[in-house]
Design an enzyme around this catalytic site. Sequence first.
Site, PDB file in Angstrom:
ATOM      1  N   ASP A  21       0.823  -2.376 -10.641  1.00  0.00           N
ATOM      2  CA  ASP A  21      -0.448  -2.933 -10.167  1.00  0.00           C
ATOM      3  C   ASP A  21      -0.220  -4.176  -9.289  1.00  0.00           C
ATOM      4  O   ASP A  21       0.767  -4.885  -9.453  1.00  0.00           O
ATOM      5  CB  ASP A  21      -1.299  -3.308 -11.393  1.00  0.00           C
ATOM      6  CG  ASP A  21      -2.764  -3.494 -11.039  1.00  0.00           C
ATOM      7  OD1 ASP A  21      -3.163  -3.185  -9.905  1.00  0.00           O
ATOM      8  OD2 ASP A  21      -3.519  -3.969 -11.909  1.00  0.00           O
ATOM      9  N   GLY A  22      -1.163  -4.404  -8.377  1.00  0.00           N
ATOM     10  CA  GLY A  22      -1.137  -5.631  -7.581  1.00  0.00           C
ATOM     11  C   GLY A  22      -0.715  -5.439  -6.127  1.00  0.00           C
ATOM     12  O   GLY A  22      -0.556  -6.414  -5.395  1.00  0.00           O
ATOM     13  N   ASN A  23      -0.574  -4.185  -5.693  1.00  0.00           N
ATOM     14  CA  ASN A  23      -0.188  -3.947  -4.294  1.00  0.00           C
ATOM     15  C   ASN A  23      -1.219  -4.534  -3.325  1.00  0.00           C
ATOM     16  O   ASN A  23      -0.870  -5.139  -2.310  1.00  0.00           O
ATOM     17  CB  ASN A  23      -0.086  -2.447  -4.002  1.00  0.00           C
ATOM     18  CG  ASN A  23       1.030  -1.773  -4.767  1.00  0.00           C
ATOM     19  OD1 ASN A  23       1.847  -2.439  -5.377  1.00  0.00           O
ATOM     20  ND2 ASN A  23       1.057  -0.456  -4.737  1.00  0.00           N
ATOM     21  N   GLY A  24      -2.499  -4.310  -3.661  1.00  0.00           N
ATOM     22  CA  GLY A  24      -3.590  -4.762  -2.788  1.00  0.00           C
ATOM     23  C   GLY A  24      -3.605  -6.275  -2.662  1.00  0.00           C
ATOM     24  O   GLY A  24      -3.687  -6.823  -1.550  1.00  0.00           O
ATOM     25  N   HIS A  38       0.872  -1.083  -0.552  1.00  0.00           N
ATOM     26  CA  HIS A  38       1.343   0.158  -1.175  1.00  0.00           C
ATOM     27  C   HIS A  38       2.702   0.549  -0.596  1.00  0.00           C
ATOM     28  O   HIS A  38       3.576   1.018  -1.323  1.00  0.00           O
ATOM     29  CB  HIS A  38       0.338   1.293  -0.948  1.00  0.00           C
ATOM     30  CG  HIS A  38      -0.978   1.056  -1.638  1.00  0.00           C
ATOM     31  ND1 HIS A  38      -1.062   0.641  -2.940  1.00  0.00           N
ATOM     32  CD2 HIS A  38      -2.260   1.172  -1.199  1.00  0.00           C
ATOM     33  CE1 HIS A  38      -2.341   0.510  -3.282  1.00  0.00           C
ATOM     34  NE2 HIS A  38      -3.082   0.819  -2.242  1.00  0.00           N
ATOM     35  N   SER A  66      -4.328   7.427 -10.161  1.00  0.00           N
ATOM     36  CA  SER A  66      -5.105   7.815 -11.338  1.00  0.00           C
ATOM     37  C   SER A  66      -6.270   8.720 -10.930  1.00  0.00           C
ATOM     38  O   SER A  66      -6.652   8.766  -9.751  1.00  0.00           O
ATOM     39  CB  SER A  66      -5.636   6.574 -12.053  1.00  0.00           C
ATOM     40  OG  SER A  66      -6.758   6.071 -11.364  1.00  0.00           O
ATOM     41  N   THR A  67      -6.854   9.389 -11.920  1.00  0.00           N
ATOM     42  CA  THR A  67      -8.020  10.234 -11.644  1.00  0.00           C
ATOM     43  C   THR A  67      -9.190   9.382 -11.129  1.00  0.00           C
ATOM     44  O   THR A  67     -10.103   9.897 -10.499  1.00  0.00           O
ATOM     45  CB  THR A  67      -8.444  11.007 -12.921  1.00  0.00           C
ATOM     46  OG1 THR A  67      -8.405  10.112 -14.035  1.00  0.00           O
ATOM     47  CG2 THR A  67      -7.520  12.169 -13.212  1.00  0.00           C
ATOM     48  N   TRP A  70      -9.616   8.190  -6.899  1.00  0.00           N
ATOM     49  CA  TRP A  70     -10.375   8.932  -5.871  1.00  0.00           C
ATOM     50  C   TRP A  70     -11.615   8.168  -5.436  1.00  0.00           C
ATOM     51  O   TRP A  70     -12.206   8.474  -4.407  1.00  0.00           O
ATOM     52  CB  TRP A  70     -10.801  10.317  -6.404  1.00  0.00           C
ATOM     53  CG  TRP A  70      -9.652  11.240  -6.668  1.00  0.00           C
ATOM     54  CD1 TRP A  70      -9.194  11.614  -7.890  1.00  0.00           C
ATOM     55  CD2 TRP A  70      -8.815  11.904  -5.709  1.00  0.00           C
ATOM     56  NE1 TRP A  70      -8.122  12.462  -7.757  1.00  0.00           N
ATOM     57  CE2 TRP A  70      -7.869  12.669  -6.428  1.00  0.00           C
ATOM     58  CE3 TRP A  70      -8.769  11.927  -4.306  1.00  0.00           C
ATOM     59  CZ2 TRP A  70      -6.886  13.446  -5.806  1.00  0.00           C
ATOM     60  CZ3 TRP A  70      -7.788  12.706  -3.688  1.00  0.00           C
ATOM     61  CH2 TRP A  70      -6.868  13.447  -4.434  1.00  0.00           C
ATOM     62  N   ARG A  72     -11.673   5.173  -4.439  1.00  0.00           N
ATOM     63  CA  ARG A  72     -11.313   4.176  -3.407  1.00  0.00           C
ATOM     64  C   ARG A  72     -11.761   4.656  -2.021  1.00  0.00           C
ATOM     65  O   ARG A  72     -12.023   5.848  -1.834  1.00  0.00           O
ATOM     66  CB  ARG A  72      -9.803   3.947  -3.414  1.00  0.00           C
ATOM     67  CG  ARG A  72      -9.363   3.301  -4.707  1.00  0.00           C
ATOM     68  CD  ARG A  72      -7.946   2.832  -4.663  1.00  0.00           C
ATOM     69  NE  ARG A  72      -7.687   2.099  -5.903  1.00  0.00           N
ATOM     70  CZ  ARG A  72      -6.773   1.187  -6.081  1.00  0.00           C
ATOM     71  NH1 ARG A  72      -5.966   0.875  -5.091  1.00  0.00           N
ATOM     72  NH2 ARG A  72      -6.629   0.564  -7.230  1.00  0.00           N
ATOM     73  N   LEU A 132      18.395  10.373 -15.395  1.00  0.00           N
ATOM     74  CA  LEU A 132      17.111   9.717 -15.654  1.00  0.00           C
ATOM     75  C   LEU A 132      15.985  10.716 -15.396  1.00  0.00           C
ATOM     76  O   LEU A 132      15.967  11.385 -14.359  1.00  0.00           O
ATOM     77  CB  LEU A 132      16.945   8.508 -14.715  1.00  0.00           C
ATOM     78  CG  LEU A 132      15.613   7.765 -14.804  1.00  0.00           C
ATOM     79  CD1 LEU A 132      15.552   6.891 -16.057  1.00  0.00           C
ATOM     80  CD2 LEU A 132      15.400   6.876 -13.582  1.00  0.00           C
ATOM     81  N   SER A 193      -5.973   0.976 -18.644  1.00  0.00           N
ATOM     82  CA  SER A 193      -6.482   1.757 -17.506  1.00  0.00           C
ATOM     83  C   SER A 193      -6.233   3.270 -17.616  1.00  0.00           C
ATOM     84  O   SER A 193      -5.755   3.887 -16.660  1.00  0.00           O
ATOM     85  CB  SER A 193      -5.905   1.233 -16.190  1.00  0.00           C
ATOM     86  OG  SER A 193      -6.313  -0.086 -15.980  1.00  0.00           O
TER      87      SER A 193
END
Length: 243
Positions: A21-24, A38, A66-67, A70, A72, A132, A193
């Site tokens: 979180d926090g890209n924006g 992003h 996330s569902t 959409w 945004r 991994l 979330s």
Amino acid sequence: MNKETQESLQNIPNHVAIIMDGNGRWALEKGLPRLSGHRAGTENLREVIEACAEFGIKYLTIYAFSTENWKRPKEEIQGLMRIFKTMLDRELQNLHENGVQLRHLGRLDQIDKELQKKVREAIELTKDNKTLILNVAFNYGGRDEILQAVKNIISAGHSVDDIDDEQFAKYLYTSESPDPDLIIRTSGEYRCSNFLIWQSAYAEWYFTPTYWPDFNKEELRQALIVYNQRERRYGEVKQEKER
Ligand code: FPP
């Protein structure tokens, strides 16, 4: 790794999950468009994936879309889809060579056909890799996952007595992965979330104010050190050393 770090990292979580979180806000604070945030958030992802493998983490799950995302603006969604495609084109070979197995969590059928194809090809190419396991939660929602599981359990004709924790978990997108031991959320938000809401029942949470594009190997090390200081009791009582 120096001796001090080694000692504080005796207990490496088998499965780490991350809410990136926090890209924006990272972009906004730099006067850049949100999509630059992003894009920057894919640059450090490579470092974090490599660091997970170095620390001996076996499963990494990342929350990529996330569902609810959409909702945004259309331009941001389209931009994110482009970034995901570019990322797959650019990183897949390197991930494969480093033994990373890609898996998808969520509803693939609702996304752009070209991206679906790329994801399916990536899963197929990397399916035997063992270093991994990288679960990419993409068009994923925890409530949606549980509802789908309930529907599939009913369709499969199970009787009520058949269903317990273990049976139920077989119907989740994560049926092939153990529950997460450590969940990290960046950017100073303290919410789950809709992420892994069934699987996180006994996970340890780690929150950092760092925005996702600035999260790196050193930040991951800090999270692992804190994880090592936690005592996991799974609802039981602490074992007393002496009486
Ligand atoms: C949350 O930041 C981030 C996202 C919704 C997208 C995460 C995607 C990446 C980091 C790219 C990596 C992609 C793949 C497929 C592996 P935000 O936009 O909610 O930030 P804000 O809360 O500051 O607005």
